[in-house]
Write a protein that holds these residues in place. Structure first.
Motif, PDB file in Angstrom:
ATOM      1  N   ASP A  22       0.712  -1.290  -0.227  1.00 22.66           N
ATOM      2  CA  ASP A  22       0.092  -0.114   0.231  1.00 22.66           C
ATOM      3  C   ASP A  22       0.834   1.210  -0.307  1.00 22.66           C
ATOM      4  OD1 ASP A  22      -2.491  -1.593   0.047  1.00 22.66           O
ATOM      5  OD2 ASP A  22      -2.731  -1.357   2.011  1.00 22.66           O
ATOM      6  N   LEU A  23       2.184   0.919   0.270  1.00 25.14           N
ATOM      7  CA  LEU A  23       2.959   2.276   0.270  1.00 25.14           C
ATOM      8  C   LEU A  23       4.134   2.139  -0.766  1.00 25.14           C
ATOM      9  CD1 LEU A  23       3.431   2.653   4.203  1.00 25.14           C
ATOM     10  CD2 LEU A  23       1.787   3.898   2.597  1.00 25.14           C
ATOM     11  N   SER A  24       4.642   3.186  -1.531  1.00 25.02           N
ATOM     12  CA  SER A  24       5.812   3.143  -2.208  1.00 25.02           C
ATOM     13  C   SER A  24       6.791   4.197  -1.670  1.00 25.02           C
ATOM     14  CB  SER A  24       5.478   3.193  -3.442  1.00 25.02           C
ATOM     15  OG  SER A  24       5.285   4.183  -4.064  1.00 25.02           O
ATOM     16  N   TYR A  25       8.198   3.726  -1.479  1.00 22.21           N
ATOM     17  CA  TYR A  25       9.046   4.750  -1.124  1.00 22.21           C
ATOM     18  C   TYR A  25      10.157   5.212  -1.968  1.00 22.21           C
ATOM     19  CZ  TYR A  25       7.420   2.742   3.502  1.00 22.21           C
ATOM     20  OH  TYR A  25       6.661   2.240   4.462  1.00 22.21           O
ATOM     21  N   HIS A  26      10.512   6.600  -1.888  1.00 16.37           N
ATOM     22  CA  HIS A  26      11.328   6.980  -3.014  1.00 16.37           C
ATOM     23  C   HIS A  26      12.254   7.876  -2.044  1.00 16.37           C
ATOM     24  CE1 HIS A  26       8.471   5.728  -5.812  1.00 16.37           C
ATOM     25  NE2 HIS A  26       7.457   6.280  -5.047  1.00 16.37           N
ATOM     26  N   GLY A  27      13.469   7.832  -2.632  1.00 14.86           N
ATOM     27  CA  GLY A  27      14.583   8.592  -1.759  1.00 14.86           C
ATOM     28  C   GLY A  27      14.846   7.773  -0.420  1.00 14.86           C
ATOM     29  N   LYS A  28      15.194   8.575   0.375  1.00 10.38           N
ATOM     30  CA  LYS A  28      15.665   8.198   1.753  1.00 10.38           C
ATOM     31  C   LYS A  28      14.491   7.387   2.320  1.00 10.38           C
ATOM     32  CE  LYS A  28      16.789  10.093   6.373  1.00 10.38           C
ATOM     33  NZ  LYS A  28      17.218  11.198   7.201  1.00 10.38           N
ATOM     34  N   LYS A  29      14.574   6.158   3.026  1.00  3.64           N
ATOM     35  CA  LYS A  29      13.295   5.288   3.444  1.00  3.64           C
ATOM     36  C   LYS A  29      12.885   6.459   4.838  1.00  3.64           C
ATOM     37  CE  LYS A  29      10.863   1.417   4.122  1.00  3.64           C
ATOM     38  NZ  LYS A  29      10.728  -0.104   4.017  1.00  3.64           N
ATOM     39  N   ILE A  30      11.620   6.940   4.883  1.00  8.06           N
ATOM     40  CA  ILE A  30      11.162   7.652   6.078  1.00  8.06           C
ATOM     41  C   ILE A  30       9.780   6.706   6.399  1.00  8.06           C
ATOM     42  CG2 ILE A  30      11.763   9.614   5.025  1.00  8.06           C
ATOM     43  CD1 ILE A  30       9.032  10.342   4.205  1.00  8.06           C
ATOM     44  N   THR A  31       9.206   7.276   7.626  1.00  5.31           N
ATOM     45  CA  THR A  31       8.117   6.802   8.269  1.00  5.31           C
ATOM     46  C   THR A  31       6.933   8.065   8.064  1.00  5.31           C
ATOM     47  OG1 THR A  31       8.645   7.498  10.510  1.00  5.31           O
ATOM     48  CG2 THR A  31       9.363   5.518   9.726  1.00  5.31           C
ATOM     49  N   GLU A  32       5.806   7.504   8.412  1.00  4.32           N
ATOM     50  CA  GLU A  32       4.668   8.597   8.623  1.00  4.32           C
ATOM     51  C   GLU A  32       4.580   9.563   9.865  1.00  4.32           C
ATOM     52  OE1 GLU A  32       0.834   7.103   6.646  1.00  4.32           O
ATOM     53  OE2 GLU A  32       2.036   5.496   6.436  1.00  4.32           O
ATOM     54  N   LYS A  33       5.266   8.782  10.720  1.00  2.00           N
ATOM     55  CA  LYS A  33       5.259   9.356  12.073  1.00  2.00           C
ATOM     56  C   LYS A  33       5.657  10.575  12.236  1.00  2.00           C
ATOM     57  CE  LYS A  33       6.399   8.187  16.930  1.00  2.00           C
ATOM     58  NZ  LYS A  33       7.352   7.445  17.697  1.00  2.00           N
ATOM     59  N   LYS A  93       5.149   9.240 -12.259  1.00  3.13           N
ATOM     60  CA  LYS A  93       4.281  10.441 -12.946  1.00  3.13           C
ATOM     61  C   LYS A  93       2.804  10.268 -12.835  1.00  3.13           C
ATOM     62  CE  LYS A  93       6.762   9.618 -16.682  1.00  3.13           C
ATOM     63  NZ  LYS A  93       7.257   9.577 -18.048  1.00  3.13           N
ATOM     64  N   ASP A  94       2.280   8.957 -12.170  1.00  2.00           N
ATOM     65  CA  ASP A  94       0.899   8.696 -12.180  1.00  2.00           C
ATOM     66  C   ASP A  94       0.310   8.920 -10.667  1.00  2.00           C
ATOM     67  OD1 ASP A  94       1.739   6.425 -11.170  1.00  2.00           O
ATOM     68  OD2 ASP A  94       0.728   5.123 -12.350  1.00  2.00           O
ATOM     69  N   ILE A  95       0.800   9.827  -9.868  1.00  2.00           N
ATOM     70  CA  ILE A  95       0.255   9.948  -8.553  1.00  2.00           C
ATOM     71  C   ILE A  95      -0.540  10.999  -8.378  1.00  2.00           C
ATOM     72  CG2 ILE A  95       2.132   8.529  -7.626  1.00  2.00           C
ATOM     73  CD1 ILE A  95       3.463  11.129  -6.480  1.00  2.00           C
ATOM     74  N   VAL A  96      -1.126  11.757  -9.322  1.00  2.00           N
ATOM     75  CA  VAL A  96      -1.864  12.928  -9.066  1.00  2.00           C
ATOM     76  C   VAL A  96      -3.116  12.346  -8.395  1.00  2.00           C
ATOM     77  CG1 VAL A  96      -3.624  14.698 -10.132  1.00  2.00           C
ATOM     78  CG2 VAL A  96      -1.232  14.360 -11.030  1.00  2.00           C
ATOM     79  N   GLY A  97      -3.548  13.088  -7.179  1.00  2.00           N
ATOM     80  CA  GLY A  97      -4.791  12.664  -6.343  1.00  2.00           C
ATOM     81  C   GLY A  97      -4.269  11.702  -5.252  1.00  2.00           C
ATOM     82  N   LYS A  98      -3.158  11.311  -5.229  1.00  2.00           N
ATOM     83  CA  LYS A  98      -2.736  10.254  -4.064  1.00  2.00           C
ATOM     84  C   LYS A  98      -2.408  11.059  -2.818  1.00  2.00           C
ATOM     85  CE  LYS A  98      -1.904   6.510  -7.155  1.00  2.00           C
ATOM     86  NZ  LYS A  98      -2.309   5.219  -6.857  1.00  2.00           N
ATOM     87  N   THR A  99      -2.193  10.582  -1.522  1.00  2.00           N
ATOM     88  CA  THR A  99      -1.730  11.116  -0.628  1.00  2.00           C
ATOM     89  C   THR A  99      -0.017  10.857  -0.585  1.00  2.00           C
ATOM     90  OG1 THR A  99      -3.618  10.946   0.539  1.00  2.00           O
ATOM     91  CG2 THR A  99      -1.727  11.107   2.086  1.00  2.00           C
ATOM     92  N   ILE A 148       6.768   9.088   0.657  1.00  2.00           N
ATOM     93  CA  ILE A 148       6.072   8.065   0.799  1.00  2.00           C
ATOM     94  C   ILE A 148       4.887   8.368   0.032  1.00  2.00           C
ATOM     95  CG2 ILE A 148       4.590   6.320   1.873  1.00  2.00           C
ATOM     96  CD1 ILE A 148       6.520   7.312   4.594  1.00  2.00           C
ATOM     97  N   VAL A 149       4.621   7.309  -1.225  1.00  2.00           N
ATOM     98  CA  VAL A 149       3.405   7.501  -1.606  1.00  2.00           C
ATOM     99  C   VAL A 149       2.580   6.386  -1.233  1.00  2.00           C
ATOM    100  CG1 VAL A 149       2.289   7.502  -3.997  1.00  2.00           C
ATOM    101  CG2 VAL A 149       4.707   8.371  -3.921  1.00  2.00           C
ATOM    102  N   LYS A 150       1.289   6.858  -0.954  1.00  2.00           N
ATOM    103  CA  LYS A 150       0.031   5.972  -0.412  1.00  2.00           C
ATOM    104  C   LYS A 150      -0.636   5.556  -1.375  1.00  2.00           C
ATOM    105  CE  LYS A 150      -0.011   7.688   4.202  1.00  2.00           C
ATOM    106  NZ  LYS A 150      -1.272   8.354   5.264  1.00  2.00           N
ATOM    107  N   LYS A 151      -1.008   4.508  -1.823  1.00  2.00           N
ATOM    108  CA  LYS A 151      -1.799   3.843  -3.016  1.00  2.00           C
ATOM    109  C   LYS A 151      -3.054   3.698  -2.692  1.00  2.00           C
ATOM    110  CE  LYS A 151       2.346   1.593  -4.931  1.00  2.00           C
ATOM    111  NZ  LYS A 151       3.004   0.346  -5.470  1.00  2.00           N
TER     112      LYS A 151
END
Length: 151
Positions: A22-33, A93-99, A148-151
């Protein structure tokens, strides 16, 4: 009983695998916290030119060329341009509208006309729209170390 246990274990593991996707990570791995809503960032900056931050928001647009920047909604029809530290990574490039959750540095900046026109070109704007850009833009921007991109 042993078979039931093994099947239960496999089912549980597969649910865990799906939860991870449900999540994809880009760059440094971070958390949502600790992420604050993008709508609260300007108030948190409280007159500062620059500050470290972790922000959650909705993607309004993405660079159509290679995902080298995105705009995140900050409220009241405003957006914040998010670039990626040292162009070390990109987002889909297809993440418009995603959190998304971004961690890095928020800044109050002035973007020159030539750079704004470059961004407009990357976004697929027409030559007429690009020509209408004649003033620098003062805005909140963000340089992300990780996304973090939430799917």
């Amino acid at each position: 009983m042993k078979k039931l246990f093994i099947v239960s274990l496999l089912v549980g593991a597969s649910f865990g695998a799906f939860a991870q996707s449900d999540l994809s990570y880009h760059g440094k791995k971070i958390t949502e916290k600790g992420a604050i809503p993008a709508t609260e960032l300007a108030a948190k900056m409280d007159g500062k030119d620059k500050m470290p931050a972790k922000v959650e928001g909705t993607v309004e647009s993405v660079c159509k060329v290679k995902g080298c920047w995105m705009k995140v909604k900050t409220g009241d029809g405003q957006t914040m341009r998010v670039s990626f530290k040292d162009y070390g990574f990109f987002v889909p490039k297809d993440i418009v509208g995603k959190t998304v959750v971004v961690a890095g540095t928020a800044e109050s900046t002035t973007t020159p006309v030539d750079e704004l026109r470059h961004y407009a070109e990357d976004a697929g704007k027409s030559k007429e729209e690009i020509a209408k850009i004649t003033e620098p833009e003062k805005a909140l921007t963000f340089v992300a170390d990780g996304v973090i991109v939430k799917k």
